[in-house]
Design an enzyme around this catalytic site. Structure first.
Site, mmCIF file in Angstrom:
data_model
loop_
_atom_site.group_PDB
_atom_site.id
_atom_site.type_symbol
_atom_site.label_atom_id
_atom_site.label_comp_id
_atom_site.label_asym_id
_atom_site.label_seq_id
_atom_site.Cartn_x
_atom_site.Cartn_y
_atom_site.Cartn_z
ATOM 1 N N CYS B 86 0.859 -1.501 0.370
ATOM 2 C CA CYS B 86 0.350 -0.445 -0.129
ATOM 3 C C CYS B 86 1.002 1.555 0.092
ATOM 4 O O CYS B 86 1.932 1.423 -1.010
ATOM 5 C CB CYS B 86 -0.894 -0.555 1.163
ATOM 6 S SG CYS B 86 -2.447 0.877 0.968
ATOM 7 N N HIS B 203 -3.515 -5.807 0.799
ATOM 8 C CA HIS B 203 -3.333 -5.758 1.987
ATOM 9 C C HIS B 203 -2.968 -8.010 2.949
ATOM 10 O O HIS B 203 -4.245 -7.983 2.700
ATOM 11 C CB HIS B 203 -4.065 -5.136 3.114
ATOM 12 C CG HIS B 203 -3.321 -3.427 3.144
ATOM 13 N ND1 HIS B 203 -2.381 -2.634 4.035
ATOM 14 C CD2 HIS B 203 -4.567 -2.655 2.584
ATOM 15 C CE1 HIS B 203 -2.798 -1.817 3.909
ATOM 16 N NE2 HIS B 203 -3.859 -1.546 3.490
ATOM 17 N N GLU B 205 -1.282 -8.762 4.407
ATOM 18 C CA GLU B 205 -1.161 -9.139 5.503
ATOM 19 C C GLU B 205 -2.498 -8.889 6.784
ATOM 20 O O GLU B 205 -2.262 -9.261 8.105
ATOM 21 C CB GLU B 205 -0.584 -8.149 6.856
ATOM 22 C CG GLU B 205 -0.923 -6.382 7.409
ATOM 23 C CD GLU B 205 -0.500 -5.413 5.138
ATOM 24 O OE1 GLU B 205 -0.798 -6.688 4.770
ATOM 25 O OE2 GLU B 205 -1.100 -4.304 5.511
#
Lengths: 79, 227
Positions: B86, B203, B205
């Protein structure tokens, strides 16, 4: 000296903000707007007193930080 | 491999990234403040998401010129691994470490939603635990994720097989509807020529545990932990 750096998206790079402004102008009843491009103006107050050197310095700053050469072009005015 | 997470003022995804890295590796990553210049002992530098320096001037523009970036450039020159997610991807492009730029989303809207990423190659250190052509779910949360580069650069990325992920539907088709931010050639993530630097907008994560709603992103961190 004062240097003014104008940063614009390069021709051909889609400018969604310009498009949104154009749309809003139409909504307000402004007709005859073919296109809108939005950019940034950055004013630099420089200690340099030589116009040529001030311009060169501002251009260097624009290349290294103020504009992203991948998507933006810039022009410098010195006064 | 030993990971470090770079923290700039305005970054807000560093803790999620730390959880994902630790979950796969069992080792707490080192937090690297942006004024630090010593990256010794770090194999993987992660630049997480957020709004570094308030997105002033351009997303990532200030962070890309901060002191730690010189050390990160050296790390890359030594063949070190770098993951930018990002804002981290935006910073890598602003620093000239990955080509192209991220423009305002074509819709002008901040996109906060799930997307599907198609794995364009599974023979890299980042994607070894995925299959080529597989799609996995990831979370988008960005206002400026519209990838752009000139045609030569795009051709070079495609020709060099350096596109990591494309926006696709769940079945793996890169349809225009799946490309919500308007990215050129549906590009969601790209590699450096040596395949050691990866930048992507969504993302991974955010999905590393069933409690988060899925673990689609975990294979990426598992692969990095094992490398």
């Amino acid at each position: 000296m004062k240097a003014t750096v104008t940063v614009m998206l390069k021709t051909g790079v889609l400018d969604p903000q310009g498009k949104a402004i154009a749309h809003a102008l139409g909504t307000l009843g402004f007709t005859g707007v073919n296109d809108v491009r939005a950019g940034k103006v950055i004013e630099l107050d420089l200690t340099e007193t030589d116009p040529g050197k001030a311009r060169a310095a501002a251009e260097d700053m624009a290349r290294k930080l103020l504009a992203n050469g991948v998507i933006e072009s810039f022009r410098v005015a010195v006064e | 491999m030993k990971a470090g997470i770079v923290v700039f003022p305005g970054i807000n995804r560093e803790r999620d990234m730390a959880i994902a890295l630790e979950r796969s590796s069992g080792v707490k990553p080192r937090m690297i403040w942006h004024k630090e210049t010593d990256l010794s002992g770090i194999d993987l530098v992660v630049i997480p998401g957020g709004f570094s320096f308030g997105d002033y001037l351009r997303c990532g523009a200030m962070a890309a010129r901060s002191p730690v970036m010189r050390a990160i450039q050296d790390h890359a020159a030594r063949g070190g691994y770098i993951l930018g997610v990002c804002n981290g991807f935006q910073i890598l492009t602003e620093a000239g470490m990955l080509p192209g730029a991220l423009l305002r989303n074509a819709s002008l809207r901040f996109l906060s939603m799930d997307c599907h990423l198609r794995v364009e190659r599974a023979d890299t250190t980042f994607t070894a635990r995925y299959q080529r052509g597989q799609t996995f779910r990831a979370v988008m949360a960005h206002g400026d994720g519209n990838y752009i580069a000139d045609t030569d650069t795009l051709d070079r990325l495609e020709g060099g097989n350096l596109i990591a992920f494309r926006y696709a539907d769940a079945a793996g088709e890169a349809t225009p509807d799946a490309n919500r931010n308007g990215s050129a050639r549906a590009i969601a993530g790209i590699y450096s020529p040596n395949l050691r630097v990866l930048g992507l907008m969504p993302h991974p994560e955010d999905l590393v545990d069933p409690l988060m709603g899925g673990a689609d992103g975990k294979p990426l961190f598992d692969a990095l932990a094992a490398a």
